[in-house]
Design a protein around this motif. Structure first.
Motif, short mmCIF file in Angstrom:
data_model
loop_
_atom_site.label_atom_id
_atom_site.label_comp_id
_atom_site.label_asym_id
_atom_site.label_seq_id
_atom_site.Cartn_x
_atom_site.Cartn_y
_atom_site.Cartn_z
N TRP A 6 -40.60 8.19 61.40
CA TRP A 6 -40.13 7.98 62.65
C TRP A 6 -39.08 8.88 62.81
O TRP A 6 -38.90 9.73 63.76
N THR A 7 -37.84 8.77 61.96
CA THR A 7 -36.78 9.37 62.05
C THR A 7 -36.89 10.76 61.52
O THR A 7 -36.41 11.62 62.27
N TYR A 13 -46.87 3.51 61.62
CA TYR A 13 -46.11 4.75 62.45
C TYR A 13 -46.69 5.16 63.37
O TYR A 13 -46.37 5.60 64.63
N LEU A 14 -48.08 5.39 63.17
CA LEU A 14 -48.87 6.11 64.34
C LEU A 14 -49.20 5.29 65.56
O LEU A 14 -49.24 5.52 66.38
N ASP A 24 -46.70 2.93 71.35
CA ASP A 24 -46.09 1.74 71.94
C ASP A 24 -46.89 0.45 71.60
O ASP A 24 -46.56 -0.53 72.31
N TYR A 25 -47.28 0.52 70.32
CA TYR A 25 -47.86 -0.88 69.75
C TYR A 25 -46.47 -1.51 69.21
O TYR A 25 -45.92 -1.04 68.45
N PRO A 26 -45.98 -2.80 69.60
CA PRO A 26 -45.01 -3.38 69.22
C PRO A 26 -45.30 -3.79 67.64
O PRO A 26 -46.40 -4.34 67.69
N MET A 27 -44.24 -3.53 66.74
CA MET A 27 -44.66 -3.55 65.36
C MET A 27 -44.15 -5.04 64.97
O MET A 27 -44.64 -5.99 63.98
N ALA A 28 -43.05 -5.72 65.83
CA ALA A 28 -42.26 -6.82 65.21
C ALA A 28 -42.95 -8.08 65.32
O ALA A 28 -43.12 -8.65 64.13
N PRO A 29 -43.87 -8.12 66.14
CA PRO A 29 -44.84 -9.54 66.11
C PRO A 29 -45.57 -9.63 65.17
O PRO A 29 -45.97 -10.58 64.71
N ALA A 30 -46.21 -8.41 64.60
CA ALA A 30 -47.05 -8.65 63.53
C ALA A 30 -46.40 -9.00 62.28
O ALA A 30 -46.98 -9.93 61.39
#
Lengths: 499, 179
Positions: A222-223, A428-429, A434-440
């Motif tokens: 991402w960076t 990353y993809l 805009d899929y939130p990753m934290a809940p996973a």
């Protein structure tokens, strides 16, 4: 009054020169172990336990307790500086700690983490001293239905962690839970979701593999995209003046820290819950209660203070069932319990009577460890900040290497390193959409506990979900969870109707 | 590829993955088993079903152009983002692949030299310092201090011949000697 006397005696034990030295060395070691991606307090305590069994029991447990506390502080460092949670307990710290570092406020985030940890540790020691026996009795009343209700409540708070896209947030939770089910079925022992009969799937998907993949590799990719790979990570500066200003700014978060401390302590004392659910719930609650919940995830200082206060409070809290009932509240306390058995101590209600010097020495040393963790942590802030000034083309390969080694360490299987790589790239993809990753990540941590408690509860009730509403504690928690789950959905459909 | 197309592709791929997970979960019982409770496949099966429903919901939103991603005609990889992605993910993938052959300690210098010298244009001195300093730090911290053995591939014999003796020598044994 009697307990206060015991605590004072405990301070006497903990402040003997040898034990004091143990605290300082333990805290410093713990800080560095905790700051390494992939290594947390559980690794530190497990690795150093065999080396410490030769010293007297009280000094030994004080040393391990200090590592525990140091690692709790250290976990926040890699969350903030590198965006990789050092351990599951520091996952929630990444959500706002990392955005703060990107904005050049890393020193503020580190001070917030250290100070909130100190507040959480202090409050929990006071609570421990005051309420140890009655709280142990309440915690003992938590059966599988109550535990599942608590997990449901944690998942309900996750919904608030996602963005506005409700189906993507639900998807993220569900995929985290499914990944947590990979491996051997807990009841029948049969292999489950072992794709192509690859043996690596048999030991399940370690949460660190997903967390390091998403927050380590995914974050670097991402960076790279946003920076073009040329710029520095962030323009961070540090000075005593800035640290003092950060402390002043933290006063506005005092209620958040108090909430995190109380919540963390209570969740910590529940058998098998521990600091991770405590910190996640504190984050979710801080966000729900805040006037500007949309600023969470963008670098809100309260998003660092709440989980850090909670995870430290929970680590003291998890000592309570360990000492009073002989039930570990977290993986780390399970190892500490093993250490106690090696030292010939018998954990259980009688420990407070038979070995007061040991119990209260440990509690007092936790408090001292808490204070020294704060001091050591703040002293090292300039060193941590210098990491952020390193050009990205130097930092990126180093982080990649730490990710690979950190992903390999827990299971020592290259299969996990490849999985981590896959999660990093796919994460990353998905993040770009805009899929939130934290809940996973949160779901994979709590998944096994949620499944076990749900299956045990349904077995108790012969398949009737009414069990979650028949028992008073479970019913109250379930109803709150349902309300929390329904709120965003109602808001979503309401917005749709108005638009 | 536009963001809108990427949104569609991702939802379809994830829907297919959900179906595959449902299929795989159903290898174990997914219903109620007397005396045993929910079958071993129930938990992942129904959660995969939730995943599928979420994907269908996302696809519905895509057709209705209800979300920012489903409306966006902006490129999914703006500018040279795809090149950056290939450099980052590609070099890491190659490094992990190399671990199987030349071990962690051979793969680390490869990644550092590639990134620092050829992507970052740093001096050879600094590059080589990190390329060979980093494996030593990793060796001392993970293998010596934390006793976590890392994969070495074909370099294993070199460690047996030259490194392990040196690494596990108690250099301070003479301090504790009574002689």
């Amino acid at each position: 009054m009697e307990t206060l006397g015991h605590l004072m005696d405990g301070f006497g034990v903990a402040l003997s020169w040898f034990n004091f030295l143990m605290v300082i060395v333990g805290v410093t070691l713990g800080l560095f172990i905790g700051a390494m991606p992939g290594l947390g307090s559980v690794n530190g305590v497990a690795i150093l336990l065999p080396m410490i069994v030769q010293v007297p029991a009280t000094s030994g447990i004080i040393f391990l307790g200090a590592i525990y506390y140091g690692a709790m502080y250290g976990g926040a460092i890699s969350s903030i500086m590198l965006g990789i949670p050092g351990a599951s307990t520091a996952v929630a710290t990444t959500f706002d700690g990392r955005p703060m570092a990107r904005k050049g406020l890393a020193d503020q985030a580190l001070v917030a983490a250290a100070s909130a940890s100190f507040v959480g540790g202090t409050i929990s020691v006071v609570l421990f001293t005051m309420f140890a026996p009655p709280l142990a009795a309440v915690a003992l009343k938590f059966g599988p239905p109550e535990e599942f209700a608590l997990m449901l409540l944690a998942f309900a708070t996750f919904i608030g962690l996602g963005g506005d896209d409700i189906p993507k947030t639900f998807f993220s939770i569900a995929i985290g839970l499914v990944l947590s089910a990979v491996g051997l079925d807990i009841v029948s022992g049969e292999p489950r979701l072992t794709f192509f009969d690859i043996s690596g799937f048999l030991h399940g998907v370690n949460f660190l593999v997903l967390a390091i993949g998403i927050y380590g590799i995914g974050e670097i990719l991402w960076t790279l995209e946003t920076s073009g790979g040329k710029v520095e990570m962030s323009q961070a500066t540090v000075s005593v003046k800035r640290i003092l200003a950060s402390l002043k700014k933290l006063i506005g978060s005092i209620w958040t820290m108090l909430m995190g401390s109380f919540l963390g302590f209570f969740v910590g004392i529940l058998p098998a819950a521990g600091a991770t659910p405590g910190s996640l719930m504190a984050y979710g609650l801080a966000k729900s209660l805040d006037k500007n919940p949309e600023t969470f995830g963008e670098g809100n200082i309260k998003g660092v203070a709440a989980p850090e206060a909670a995870n430290n409070a929970a680590s003291t809290g998890s000592m309570l069932p360990m000492l009073t009932l002989g039930i570990p509240g977290s993986p780390t306390t399970a190892i500490l319990l093993g250490g106690m058995v090696i030292w010939g101590l018998e954990p259980g209600p009688r420990l407070f009577e038979t070995e007061p010097q040991f119990v209260w020495g440990l509690i007092a040393s936790l408090y001292i460890a808490n204070f020294f963790s704060l001091v050591v942590n703040i002293a090292f802030i300039p060193a941590f900040i210098s990491v952020l000034k390193t050009p990205f083309t130097i930092l990126a390969p180093i982080i990649f290497i730490l990710c690979v080694v950190g992903g390999y360490a827990p299971t020592q299987d290259m299969h996990d390193v490849w999985l981590m790589f896959l999660f990093g790239v796919v994460g990353y993809l998905m993040r770009k959409l805009d899929y939130p990753m934290a809940p996973a990540v949160l779901a994979i941590v709590l998944g096994p506990l949620a499944e076990t408690s749900m299956r045990q509860s349904l077995l108790m009730s012969s398949g009737s979900p009414a069990i979650f509403f028949n028992r008073p504690i479970a019913a109250a928690i379930t109803v709150i969870a349902i309300i929390l789950l329904a709120l965003p959905l109602i808001k979503f459909f309401k917005n749709k109707r108005t638009s | 590829m536009s963001t809108r197309t990427a949104e569609l592709l991702m939802a379809v791929i994830m829907a297919l993955a959900s179906i595959a997970l449902m299929y795989k979960s159903s290898e174990l019982p997914i219903g109620w088993i007397a005396e045993e409770g929910p079958g071993g496949g129930a938990f992942p099966f129904w959660l995969s079903a939730v995943m599928l429903v979420c994907c269908l919901w996302t696809l519905f939103n895509w057709f209705k152009r209800a979300t920012p991603q489903s409306r966006s005609d902006e490129p999914y990889f703006p500018g040279d983002a795809f090149v950056q992605f290939l450099i980052g993910a590609g070099s890491l993938g190659v490094m992990i692949g190399l671990i199987h052959f030349i071990g962690v300690y051979g793969a680390i210098p490869f990644l550092i030299i590639f990134y620092m010298r050829f992507v970052g244009d740093h001096s050879w001195g600094l590059t080589l310092l990190l390329a060979f300093g980093m494996p030593i730090i990793i060796l001392l911290f993970f293998e010596k201090m934390l006793t976590i053995t890392l994969p070495k591939g074909m370099t294993e014999q070199l460690f047996v011949d030259y490194v392990y003796d040196w690494m596990y020598t108690d250099w301070f044994a003479w301090l504790g000697s009574d002689d």
